[in-house]
Write an enzyme that holds these catalytic residues in place. Structure first.
Site, PDB file in Angstrom:
ATOM      1  N   GLY A 116      -4.063   5.333   5.099  1.00 36.82           N
ATOM      2  CA  GLY A 116      -3.065   4.369   4.643  1.00 36.82           C
ATOM      3  C   GLY A 116      -3.491   3.708   3.096  1.00 36.82           C
ATOM      4  O   GLY A 116      -3.743   4.590   2.345  1.00 36.82           O
ATOM      5  N   SER A 117      -2.901   2.501   3.014  1.00 34.65           N
ATOM      6  CA  SER A 117      -3.084   1.764   1.664  1.00 34.65           C
ATOM      7  C   SER A 117      -4.389   1.811   1.173  1.00 34.65           C
ATOM      8  O   SER A 117      -5.261   1.258   1.960  1.00 34.65           O
ATOM      9  CB  SER A 117      -2.356   0.557   1.605  1.00 34.65           C
ATOM     10  OG  SER A 117      -2.687  -0.091   0.624  1.00 34.65           O
ATOM     11  N   THR A 118      -4.858   1.794  -0.227  1.00 41.37           N
ATOM     12  CA  THR A 118      -5.991   1.730  -0.599  1.00 41.37           C
ATOM     13  C   THR A 118      -6.493   0.218  -0.422  1.00 41.37           C
ATOM     14  O   THR A 118      -7.800  -0.165  -0.525  1.00 41.37           O
ATOM     15  CB  THR A 118      -6.341   2.002  -2.241  1.00 41.37           C
ATOM     16  OG1 THR A 118      -5.270   1.419  -2.822  1.00 41.37           O
ATOM     17  CG2 THR A 118      -6.055   3.626  -2.201  1.00 41.37           C
ATOM     18  N   VAL A 119      -5.503  -0.487  -0.261  1.00 38.17           N
ATOM     19  CA  VAL A 119      -5.775  -2.351  -0.051  1.00 38.17           C
ATOM     20  C   VAL A 119      -6.574  -2.257   1.066  1.00 38.17           C
ATOM     21  O   VAL A 119      -7.341  -3.424   1.412  1.00 38.17           O
ATOM     22  CB  VAL A 119      -4.457  -2.988   0.061  1.00 38.17           C
ATOM     23  CG1 VAL A 119      -4.479  -4.501   0.332  1.00 38.17           C
ATOM     24  CG2 VAL A 119      -3.631  -2.914  -1.285  1.00 38.17           C
ATOM     25  N   GLY A 120      -6.720  -1.166   2.039  1.00 43.56           N
ATOM     26  CA  GLY A 120      -7.730  -1.406   3.343  1.00 43.56           C
ATOM     27  C   GLY A 120      -9.124  -1.756   2.994  1.00 43.56           C
ATOM     28  O   GLY A 120      -9.543  -2.397   3.727  1.00 43.56           O
TER      29      GLY A 120
END
Lengths: 126, 394
Positions: free
Chosen positions: A61-65
């Site tokens: 998923g997103s690197t915002v993870g």
């Protein structure tokens, strides 16, 4: 049993294993305020990662993870350690900025859900 | 991984807390991806700016780094969740605005240029061929690797910032020539006449290619706007960080031995167009994903000249391109129509879903992808039709 992996972030902790056999997405998949897994279809849905030795193959998923892991740790609801088959950028960066002990390159299928796991650097004992 | 004496000192904390934390991140990534050493970077593009994604903890993390951390190389910033000056007229909540401005202040303190654009290559961060860089923002990553020939992996917010605070990144992946060769071919049979055709093609190919490196054959010409929107679409439906266009992009000669091939015909183009269109009457029109170029502002000025928009119409671009548009006289014509410049932000990172809009018209497949994830309906259409949609009476 004793497994030797690779330490992504060094640390010494002990906790109960919470095991997901599929990759985990933290952004949109775990509630940063409560630690509850919210990802639809996840076998861990509804369970909390708080204080657990969280075992899963790798992140997705997103690197915002990475920031979600940080928010979990800051809110006191983060996992006590992370164990991966193969760590990738999202989880590695998240573990380092949150200072959550993290080990990878271990056969995660050997760890039973609920087992008491001791993490010490690159070594797991359970 | 081999570290120089200076890098060892950074890791030991001799250059402060922020540098140490940054070095820990880079060393861990180097370990994971078997990098033999770090490489110096000439520029950084930092993602992770919108307060919507960072939350208070993200803001706290950045503030901690800003205590003693400073950018060591040219570092520019991704769009924020709102215009830094005109957020009120955008309908942004003041609580959100206060937090967003705090995030910006922290980045400023870190020595990051407050460019707030996803097209740094149009706003003063212009790497050259072969340079190592560490960029976040997936569309800019694909553009820099493919069109410019600079070398970067797809960085996340913290890893890009770590590169900025140390001036280095681990040497692996797309920093190494061997890893830049095409791994999937695309035979383009559809006629691509508009940038939106490239956008749709990128969306289709991204899903098929995932994180592979596409090699497009049969594209006769492609301009900046075509390649800009192709980069964005490829990186939104898939994880594409680099592509080649035969005869056009600088490293297209790396070879295409023994790779699978896809075909993109008129049929796939029409199917992708249909896939990106929901039912519904648009109540919001937005162009500039990625942020508009000066050429796009010129087109908009021509199309909007002497007309009035009847729906909220956002033209998203960087302050730098807007400034060029002011000088060329385009901005005046655009604003006279009632269209609004959305500077520092865009429809993807602003909390559009909270502004009360339901159906968005846009010329970007990437924007469609993310707006749908945020719960909105989308209509994908060419720039010219976006203007028609915005100006026609209901």
């Amino acid at each position: 049993m004793k497994l030797k992996g690779r330490a992504i972030f060094d640390g010494k902790v002990e906790g109960q294993a919470l095991v997901s056999s599929s990759p985990m997405s933290f952004y949109g998949g775990v509630n940063p305020d409560t630690g509850e897994v919210t990802e639809r279809g996840s076998e861990l849905a509804g369970q909390s990662v708080k204080g657990k030795v969280l075992v899963f193959p790798h992140g997705k998923g997103s690197t915002v993870g990475s920031y979600v892991l940080y928010r979990l740790a800051k809110n006191g609801v983060g996992p006590s350690a992370i164990v991966n088959a193969k760590c990738e950028t999202i989880v590695a960066v998240g573990a380092i900025i949150s200072e959550i002990p993290c080990v990878d390159m271990v056969d995660v299928s050997k760890i039973r859900p609920g087992a008491r796991v001791r993490v010490d650097g690159a070594t797991l004992e359970f | 991984m081999h570290l120089t004496k200076e890098e060892e000192a950074m890791l030991a904390g001799e250059q402060g807390h922020a540098t140490r934390k940054a070095m820990q991140i880079l060393v861990a990534l180097g370990k994971i991806y078997d990098a033999e050493r770090l490489v110096k970077v000439s520029s950084v593009q930092v993602s992770g700016v919108s307060y919507k994604n960072l939350g208070d903890a993200g803001l706290e993390f950045l503030s901690e780094l800003a205590k003693d951390g400073k950018a060591r190389v040219k570092t520019t910033l991704n769009p924020a969740g709102m215009s830094l000056t005109d957020w009120q007229s955008q309908g942004i909540d003041s609580g959100f605005a206060e937090k967003q401005l705090q995030v910006i202040d922290v980045y400023r303190k870190l020595g990051v240029e407050i460019t707030c654009t996803c097209t740094p290559y149009l706003a003063g961060n212009e790497p050259s061929f072969g340079q190592h860089i560490a960029w976040g923002e997936s569309s800019a990553v694909a553009y820099a690797n493919s069109v410019i020939g600079a070398r970067t992996n797809r960085e996340g917010g913290p890893s890009a910032l770590a590169a900025s605070l140390t001036g280095r990144t681990p040497l692996y992946g797309l920093h190494i020539r061997e890893n830049r060769v095409p791994t999937i071919a695309v035979d383009v049979e559809a006629q691509l006449s508009l940038p939106e055709d490239f956008s749709a093609m990128g969306y289709f190919v991204g899903r098929e290619a995932q994180d592979r490196i596409p090699y497009f054959r049969g594209v006769r010409r492609a301009g900046l706007e075509d390649l800009k929107t192709l980069s964005a679409a490829l990186a939104s439906s898939g994880g594409v960080a680099m592509f080649h266009v035969e005869g056009l992009t600088p490293e297209h000669g790396l070879g295409t031995k023994n790779i699978e091939a896809l075909t993109f015909t008129r049929k796939e183009l029409a199917e992708t167009d249909a896939l990106l269109n929901d039912e519904g009457e648009p109540d919001f029109v937005s162009v500039g994903c990625p942020h508009c170029s000066l050429t796009e502002l010129a087109t908009l000025a021509k199309l909007l000249s002497g007309r009035q928009v009847r729906r909220e119409f956002w033209v998203c671009c960087s302050r730098e391109v807007k400034r060029q548009g002011d000088e060329a006289g385009y901005s005046k014509l655009i604003e006279a129509s009632g269209a609004k410049f959305a500077l520092d932000t865009c429809m993807v990172v602003a909390p559009v879903e909270e502004l009360g809009y339901k159906v968005v018209s846009t010329n970007s497949a990437k924007a469609c992808h993310y707006l749908r994830n945020a719960g909105l309906k989308v209509r994908f259409m060419p720039l010219e039709e976006c203007v028609v949609e915005a100006t026609r009476s209901r």
